[in-house]
Write a protein that holds these residues in place. Structure first.
Motif: not given
Length: 345
Positions: A284-313
């Motif tokens: 799966q792919v989680v999240g999507r950028t805008d058409d230019l690839g400039w910023a998240p358009a759906e489901r942005p994941v911050h570095v701290n969110d990634f770390h929280a998820t990594l620790l949960r795993l």
């Protein structure tokens, strides 16, 4: 993914420690602190580097305010894995053992007097180094690996003739391939956390040429590592993450018209990483950028969110894995971080 930092060292610090400044423990130190080490004869956290190396250097695998026994230990890919690990001429193992026993008794007396936890870390380091004198050379000896395995990882790959590339050091292909194979061997021996580095991907110019070089360094051995872990029944219990510290702009970086071939600049607003194994939900792919690839358009994941998820795993709660320091209760996810449930298997 998105991050708060736009230059290499602060962004690498944020990717490793959750904040873009010095002095905090790395994710490897936190994981080893939370879970302990499953290996008696090797460090719980090992670092392997190829190419130019990450600009953040040792701060990327720092123990910060945690005891120094949780710091990443850098292993060289050839020769003695750790400098000065072997005994000098004329010193046998029995002599060394008696010397270490005397040093340990002195350190224990000082520990009892002061209660300084760093003395306990020093005792542990001496004892681990003694055990590593046998374990580390055995780890580095690839003579027991099949020719098919060595070729799959590309441990003898030559460098291309045209060597004007970012990340070129004269042996990056072979070194990174060997490091990936060593990573599998470290996993088998119970090492808890392993960081592999290849740099530099800082393609401000000559993007087509330099990106082709860097991908040729990593693609074959990373693919071999994933396949090898899966065949050996280790992938389900081993989380593999491939990431940089930020993204690159969707706009060309032309170096102000100085004649270089176009590249891309630093970009903190949107980038990608991939994860495999270790209980993460794949395919799966989680999240999507805008058409230019400039910023998240759906489901942005911050570095701290990634770390929280990594620790949960890893079975750890990012809100509870903390340490008192300087009057604050500090953790890897700083003051934020939310688990991304879509990633949990």
């Amino acid at each position: 993914m998105h991050t708060d930092e736009f230059n290499h060292h602060p962004a690498q610090l944020m990717m490793h420690t959750g904040v873009g400044r010095l002095g905090r423990p790395s994710v490897g130190a936190w994981v080893t602190y939370g879970l302990g080490s499953a290996s008696e004869n090797l460090p719980g956290y090992v670092v392997l580097s190829a190419g130019a190396g990450a600009s953040g250097g040792t701060s990327n695998w720092s123990n910060g305010f945690l005891p120094s026994s949780y710091r990443g230990v850098i292993f060289r890919s050839q020769g003695d894995p750790v400098l000065n690990l072997g005994n000098p001429g004329g010193i046998n193992r029995a002599d060394q053992s008696r010397s270490l026993d005397a040093i340990r008794r002195l350190n224990q007396q000082r520990l009892a007097l002061t209660g300084d936890p760093e003395i306990a870390s020093r005792i542990s380091a001496y004892e681990l180094a003694f055990r590593m004198q046998s374990a580390a050379p055995e780890l580095m000896d690839l003579s027991g690996e099949t020719r098919r395995t060595l070729e799959a990882y590309g441990v003898d790959r030559p460098e291309p003739a045209n060597n004007r590339h970012r990340g070129y050091t004269g042996n990056a292909h072979a070194t990174f391939g060997r490091n990936c194979l060593l990573a599998r061997r470290l996993v088998e021996r119970g090492v808890r956390f392993i960081s592999l580095y290849h740099a530099s991907w800082d393609h401000h110019d000559a993007l087509d040429k330099d990106l082709e070089y860097n991908t040729s360094v990593v693609d074959q051995p990373v693919g071999a590592l994933l396949k090898d872990l899966k065949q050996r029944g280790l992938l389900d219990s081993t989380l593999v993450v491939f990431s940089g510290e930020f993204g690159r702009t969707p706009l060309a970086d032309t170096h102000e018209g100085k004649g270089q071939e176009p590249g891309r600049d630093h970009h903190r607003y949107a980038y990608s990483l991939w994860m495999a194994g270790g209980g993460v939900r794949g395919g799966q792919v989680v999240g999507r950028t805008d058409d230019l690839g400039w910023a998240p358009a759906e489901r942005p994941v911050h570095v701290n969110d990634f770390h929280a998820t990594l620790l949960r795993l890893f079975g750890l709660d990012h809100l509870r894995l903390s340490q008192k320091f300087g009057g604050f209760d500090l953790r890897l996810t700083n003051v934020g971080g939310e688990v991304v449930p879509e990633l949990l298997g």
